[in-house]
Design a protein around this motif. Sequence first.
Motif, PDB file in Angstrom:
ATOM      1  N   THR A 108       0.847  -1.191   0.000  1.00  0.00           N
ATOM      2  CA  THR A 108       0.000   0.000   0.000  1.00  0.00           C
ATOM      3  C   THR A 108       0.884   1.243   0.000  1.00  0.00           C
ATOM      4  O   THR A 108       1.973   1.255   0.584  1.00  0.00           O
ATOM      5  CB  THR A 108      -0.916   0.030   1.233  1.00  0.00           C
ATOM      6  OG1 THR A 108      -0.117   0.062   2.414  1.00  0.00           O
ATOM      7  CG2 THR A 108      -1.824  -1.185   1.268  1.00  0.00           C
ATOM      8  N   SER A 902      -7.469   3.844  -3.703  1.00  0.00           N
ATOM      9  CA  SER A 902      -8.424   3.351  -2.710  1.00  0.00           C
ATOM     10  C   SER A 902      -9.134   4.491  -1.984  1.00  0.00           C
ATOM     11  O   SER A 902     -10.274   4.348  -1.562  1.00  0.00           O
ATOM     12  CB  SER A 902      -7.715   2.453  -1.695  1.00  0.00           C
ATOM     13  OG  SER A 902      -6.671   3.166  -1.036  1.00  0.00           O
ATOM     14  N   LYS A 946      -4.396   7.328  -1.197  1.00  0.00           N
ATOM     15  CA  LYS A 946      -3.953   5.999  -0.802  1.00  0.00           C
ATOM     16  C   LYS A 946      -4.179   5.044  -1.970  1.00  0.00           C
ATOM     17  O   LYS A 946      -5.242   5.043  -2.593  1.00  0.00           O
ATOM     18  CB  LYS A 946      -4.715   5.514   0.422  1.00  0.00           C
ATOM     19  CG  LYS A 946      -4.462   6.351   1.671  1.00  0.00           C
ATOM     20  CD  LYS A 946      -5.238   5.835   2.873  1.00  0.00           C
ATOM     21  CE  LYS A 946      -4.982   6.695   4.101  1.00  0.00           C
ATOM     22  NZ  LYS A 946      -5.764   6.232   5.273  1.00  0.00           N
TER      23      LYS A 946
END
Length: 947
Positions: A108, A902, A946
């Motif tokens: 991530t 995201s 993100k």
Amino acid sequence: MLDRRPVTDISTALQGLVPGLQAKENLDGSMEFLIRGTSSIYASRSPLVVVDGFPISGSDFSTINPNDVETITVLKDAAAASIWGARSANGVIVITTKRPRVGRDKMTVEINAFTKIYNNIDLDQVMSQANSADHVRYERLAFDRQLFFTTPYSPSFANITLPTTLAQEFIFANKYNGYSTARMNASLDSLAQINNRGQLKDNFLRNGIVNQFSINLSGATERTKTYGSLLYESKKDGIIKKGYERYLMNFNNQFQATKYLTLVFGANVQFKKTESSGPDIGEMQNLSPYETLLNPNGSYSVNLNSYNREQMALLPLDKFPYSDWSYNLLREVRGRDITNEQISARIQAGINVKILKGVDFDSKLQYERNKTDFSNYQSDETFFVRNIANTNVVYNNTTRVVGTQYVPKGGILRANSSNLESYVIRNQLNVNRTVAGVFNVNAIVGNELSSYLTTTQTNPWVYGYFPDKNQSTVPPFGFGSTGNTFTNFRGTTGQTLSGGNTVFGWGKDKYVSFYGNAAITYRSKYTLSGSARSDASNYITDDPKLRWSPLWSVGGMWRMIDEDFMKNIGFVDNLVVRLTYGKNGNAEKTTSTKPLLTVGTSPNVNTGTIVASIADNGNPFLRWEKTTTTNLGIDFSMFKRRLFGKIDLYNKLGEDITGNIVLPATTGTTSQKFNNAEIINRGIELELGSDFRLGKVQWNTTMTYAYNWNRVNKLFYPSYLAFQLVDPSTPVEGRPVGPLYSYTFLGVKDSIPYVAGPKGVPYAMNAVQLHNTGLGLDFLNYEGTTVPPHTLGWVNNFNAYGFNLMIVIVGKFGGVYRDPVFNFPTFVGSAKSNVSSFVNEVFNGNPLIPQFPKYLEPQFYLWDRYTPNLQGLVESSSFLECKEIDFEYNLPAKMIRSLQISSLRIFSQVRDIGMIWHANKKGYNPEWLPGTQRPVTAFTFGINAKF
């Protein structure tokens, strides 16, 4: 809530969120914290800052990337802070950085970027001198009434160091040089019309701006967790040639090597380069308000500094090293380069070994290294350099011959460095077991070793320095010494050049600690806890009975909500009662256990040898300061969390506090610090919140309130003199830390102001006996404490359809402060006058302060002992301030899904908005009075994504 507040220093995000955490904002936006009142007189009052299980040197938040922070916990009671031992009496701020979640093979990425733009600095706020009209008016009055502190300037070479002012040059020209009164008046009237603040703003000020970019990466598997971040931040200050750039890297990795062994490694590295070449506010304040920076043709204006221009004009300047001996602040700023480079690194490594089910062993090490290099280069465009070169020559004013020149031409480089090196080693056994199905046992036992070594080095000055040529010149006759002195241009003997010696500094703090902590919980309802710890350090006495500090705590927690009798009370969601009692410690490091000497660096003129003087007589019985804390707390929530909060009552008793006490002169000193004082803090802390939802609209609000009652219970100091008591830093038995005392002003009689002495007897302010030798408790008025006992924080969040609005309001109440005032005397005729802006209150006849002295009043220069401390200047420091407003929008997931993002958040912030209410009559912000540079309103715009 932390991630909604874009900050450059994570301490900023805590303001208004934690009851009992009193925050004072610094100019750069960082915070100074005081937790549950003042527990010491001379020791540090700052809380200990712990990052990922280790204290960090200097409790410096600036080495932490705000985007790395996962949680912040503020520990205030003895049991919660017990693990951190003798440095936890002021509370502990525990910061945990982000870690990836187990089981995520996918990496991530989070990107955070913002720009913060500051309003211009308000010169009317920061400049303390009078406007030109009032400045000239006072200078006229002072000459008319002959208000001279010392013998004023008269034409002679001996008075070349009396620079006076531009206005006084006209007055003296009228007195000595045949300058007509009409021309003098016209010239003074012309000066009175000038306002230099426009030029100060145009040439020195700008909109400050901060740019921050941060990228965080994380990933995890069943065996490995890895997190890393990079931050770049630059700031241009609101004053030219001031600001910084910094780069910060953070990395941590957790690797499960086997089922029983886990390895941990982390590193935090920061490089920061700061420029501070721009003008200080004090330098701008030292300009007379009618002294401009540039003439209409663009040439440098005259700014008076160290010398009288009339006498300077008589010198054969063409024979001096520099024929231009003038000063101009803008030229000074352009000719210097002052930088500070800091490299700091924090490395953590450790292992965790699982011994049995619920039993494991940790061994961890933290190593810190901070290196700072300071460079101050002044070219020969600066008055600083040209003045040193021209001053250090041999000159005969009778023959007007310039002889030996001791300083080579060229710039001057001054440099110094400091290094901090520390390590902390902690070994700890952890137990977390369930026994008989109803008892949960959590326990730790361990030891800690730490060492902090600080070294400093101030290098000799480099003269004749040209950075573009990488060239310098050694002074031809050396730097001089006591046995080899110079004579300067004024004929003053015994002179040497500055910066001839390398100066070293060294200091080392060492700690060793043993500790244990255990908690037993029965059926998840009843918890009994206890802790014990003992610390020792090298700056505590060698006596084993005093060196080790036995610190301990006991506590209990009762989950009342789980009791049968609570089941029928449906509106209560949670109810927990907490009670702790324990003792923490603090270290006072300004006192030595042994006598200390300050050794000279050159032979004494009388003995011809190196001599030393006593710096500290030493306290062989110096021991730990101890604080015993009792805390009763209740946590609750009701109506499905529509109302929630906590209430804490506490009592903190500080014993063996280091205080300065009076000693008979026969002991060799008149005072010495001993562990003889006692300080008590009692208070209440309240946190109330509510959470309301109506469809997709949500409003949650949290209000924090704290009251702290503080008093110095014991302190042997039987004779407080008035001059000591009017200083709020003087502790007084029976009063809070930071007491404010004042004189009763009795008005003016025959042009002489009077204050009340013992039994109300009038004392003239023309004498200093009352101020210097009077026992102040007999006649001074106690006005209150300068540390506000009441603090308030109120945070409101409104959320709907992806939008969020947050408003933060803070307040302080119950304290007092002194209004700034025109303070007699102001030097006229014997130095450059700097007249305070508050002189207009005297012109306007404010009855609360003295008026101008009569003609030839010889003692008026003593009034400044009394005037700032008069009763009528004391005001309430209570205020309520809108600290910040944050607005953000989270884009819908379906809108950004195609971008492989995201989440995407756009945010903005307005900070340091201004006061909502104030108790003082003049509208001042009590924390930033006129004449100080306060944080200005800032506007932030940024984005968070993100992936």
